[in-house]
Design a protein around this motif. Sequence first.
Motif, mmCIF file in Angstrom:
data_model
loop_
_atom_site.group_PDB
_atom_site.id
_atom_site.type_symbol
_atom_site.label_atom_id
_atom_site.label_comp_id
_atom_site.label_asym_id
_atom_site.label_seq_id
_atom_site.Cartn_x
_atom_site.Cartn_y
_atom_site.Cartn_z
ATOM 1 N N THR A 153 -8.378 9.594 4.359
ATOM 2 C CA THR A 153 -7.652 9.228 5.578
ATOM 3 C C THR A 153 -8.311 8.019 6.251
ATOM 4 O O THR A 153 -7.613 7.204 6.858
ATOM 5 N N ARG A 154 -9.626 7.901 6.126
ATOM 6 C CA ARG A 154 -10.336 6.735 6.669
ATOM 7 C C ARG A 154 -9.852 5.461 5.984
ATOM 8 O O ARG A 154 -9.557 4.458 6.634
ATOM 9 N N THR A 155 -9.750 5.521 4.671
ATOM 10 C CA THR A 155 -9.312 4.353 3.909
ATOM 11 C C THR A 155 -7.861 4.020 4.222
ATOM 12 O O THR A 155 -7.515 2.846 4.411
ATOM 13 N N GLU A 156 -7.010 5.041 4.297
ATOM 14 C CA GLU A 156 -5.606 4.815 4.662
ATOM 15 C C GLU A 156 -5.515 4.151 6.037
ATOM 16 O O GLU A 156 -4.724 3.229 6.239
ATOM 17 N N TYR A 157 -6.318 4.624 6.975
ATOM 18 C CA TYR A 157 -6.323 4.062 8.323
ATOM 19 C C TYR A 157 -6.719 2.584 8.289
ATOM 20 O O TYR A 157 -6.047 1.741 8.895
ATOM 21 N N LEU A 158 -7.787 2.265 7.578
ATOM 22 C CA LEU A 158 -8.256 0.887 7.494
ATOM 23 C C LEU A 158 -7.183 -0.010 6.876
ATOM 24 O O LEU A 158 -6.941 -1.124 7.351
ATOM 25 N N LEU A 159 -6.524 0.483 5.841
ATOM 26 C CA LEU A 159 -5.457 -0.286 5.210
ATOM 27 C C LEU A 159 -4.290 -0.506 6.172
ATOM 28 O O LEU A 159 -3.767 -1.619 6.272
ATOM 29 N N GLU A 160 -3.886 0.541 6.866
ATOM 30 C CA GLU A 160 -2.788 0.418 7.843
ATOM 31 C C GLU A 160 -3.150 -0.591 8.936
ATOM 32 O O GLU A 160 -2.318 -1.398 9.339
ATOM 33 N N GLU A 161 -4.385 -0.529 9.408
ATOM 34 C CA GLU A 161 -4.840 -1.456 10.449
ATOM 35 C C GLU A 161 -4.846 -2.903 9.955
ATOM 36 O O GLU A 161 -4.796 -3.828 10.758
ATOM 37 N N ASN A 162 -4.902 -3.087 8.655
ATOM 38 C CA ASN A 162 -4.873 -4.422 8.054
ATOM 39 C C ASN A 162 -3.489 -4.773 7.515
ATOM 40 O O ASN A 162 -3.348 -5.677 6.694
ATOM 41 N N GLY A 163 -2.482 -4.012 7.936
ATOM 42 C CA GLY A 163 -1.106 -4.314 7.567
ATOM 43 C C GLY A 163 -0.740 -3.995 6.131
ATOM 44 O O GLY A 163 0.183 -4.587 5.584
ATOM 45 N N MET A 164 -1.467 -3.051 5.539
ATOM 46 C CA MET A 164 -1.219 -2.704 4.142
ATOM 47 C C MET A 164 -0.776 -1.251 4.036
ATOM 48 O O MET A 164 -1.571 -0.376 3.707
ATOM 49 N N GLY A 165 0.494 -1.004 4.311
ATOM 50 C CA GLY A 165 1.040 0.343 4.231
ATOM 51 C C GLY A 165 1.233 0.775 2.787
ATOM 52 O O GLY A 165 1.109 -0.024 1.860
ATOM 53 N N PRO A 166 1.541 2.049 2.585
ATOM 54 C CA PRO A 166 1.707 2.577 1.226
ATOM 55 C C PRO A 166 2.927 1.994 0.513
ATOM 56 O O PRO A 166 3.885 1.559 1.140
ATOM 57 N N ALA A 167 2.856 2.007 -0.812
ATOM 58 C CA ALA A 167 3.968 1.542 -1.640
ATOM 59 C C ALA A 167 5.126 2.536 -1.532
ATOM 60 O O ALA A 167 4.920 3.713 -1.265
ATOM 61 N N LYS A 168 6.305 2.050 -1.767
ATOM 62 C CA LYS A 168 7.503 2.893 -1.658
ATOM 63 C C LYS A 168 7.965 3.442 -2.997
ATOM 64 O O LYS A 168 8.861 4.266 -3.052
ATOM 65 N N SER A 169 7.375 2.983 -4.090
ATOM 66 C CA SER A 169 7.837 3.441 -5.400
ATOM 67 C C SER A 169 6.677 3.944 -6.248
ATOM 68 O O SER A 169 5.510 3.696 -5.946
ATOM 69 N N ALA A 170 7.034 4.605 -7.327
ATOM 70 C CA ALA A 170 6.041 5.178 -8.241
ATOM 71 C C ALA A 170 5.342 4.065 -9.017
ATOM 72 O O ALA A 170 5.948 3.037 -9.314
ATOM 73 N N PRO A 171 4.075 4.292 -9.372
ATOM 74 C CA PRO A 171 3.389 3.319 -10.234
ATOM 75 C C PRO A 171 4.138 3.213 -11.571
ATOM 76 O O PRO A 171 4.410 4.230 -12.221
ATOM 77 N N PRO A 172 4.504 2.008 -11.996
ATOM 78 C CA PRO A 172 5.337 1.847 -13.191
ATOM 79 C C PRO A 172 4.730 2.448 -14.459
ATOM 80 O O PRO A 172 5.455 2.958 -15.310
ATOM 81 N N GLU A 173 3.413 2.431 -14.577
ATOM 82 C CA GLU A 173 2.772 2.934 -15.794
ATOM 83 C C GLU A 173 2.888 4.445 -15.933
ATOM 84 O O GLU A 173 2.626 4.999 -17.003
#
Length: 172
Positions: A66-86
């Motif tokens: 959750t710490r990493t998710e928070y840091l990413l969100e604070e840097n404008g990097m939200g989660p992907a909307k689709s499944a990893p293609p591989e």
Amino acid sequence: MRYYEALGIEQKLALDAEDLKQRFYGLSRQWHPDRFARSGEAEKRKALDMTSLLNDAFRTLKDPITRTEYLLEENGMGPAKSAPPELLEEVFELNMALDELRDGDESVRGQLTGARARFIAMRDEIDQNLAATSAKYDEAPSKETLGQIRSALDRRRYISNLVRDVDKELNK
């Protein structure tokens, strides 16, 4: 960073859990609303706001994911909307097996158990890579490294959801 600032710590992905807890408890005592019971309305409101912020900050920062998710969100990097293609082909097969199990075909249990074990191994590998990439970010923060972390977390979340779905069906 709001949560990092509230707890008076440097913005890092690797945090000392004991230091984080001590800072949280110390600041929580300092801002506890009971200490402001005889204060004016503005001071009471500030104490409540700080208590809420500290609780949210501690709850978020104490867990590495959750710490990493928070840091990413604070840097404008939200989660992907689709499944990893591989993973698409393996996920398709997994979903078919899950549907078969739901329809009463017990013969797919072994396939699902094997898939679950592979996904857990993938998640464990991602966790190891995340630790190394997070250390790299802490040494020299960059958007490129954050992008690598975002991609790994997206993959991890997707795999964790697959494990959860398999567990749910196998444990019925």
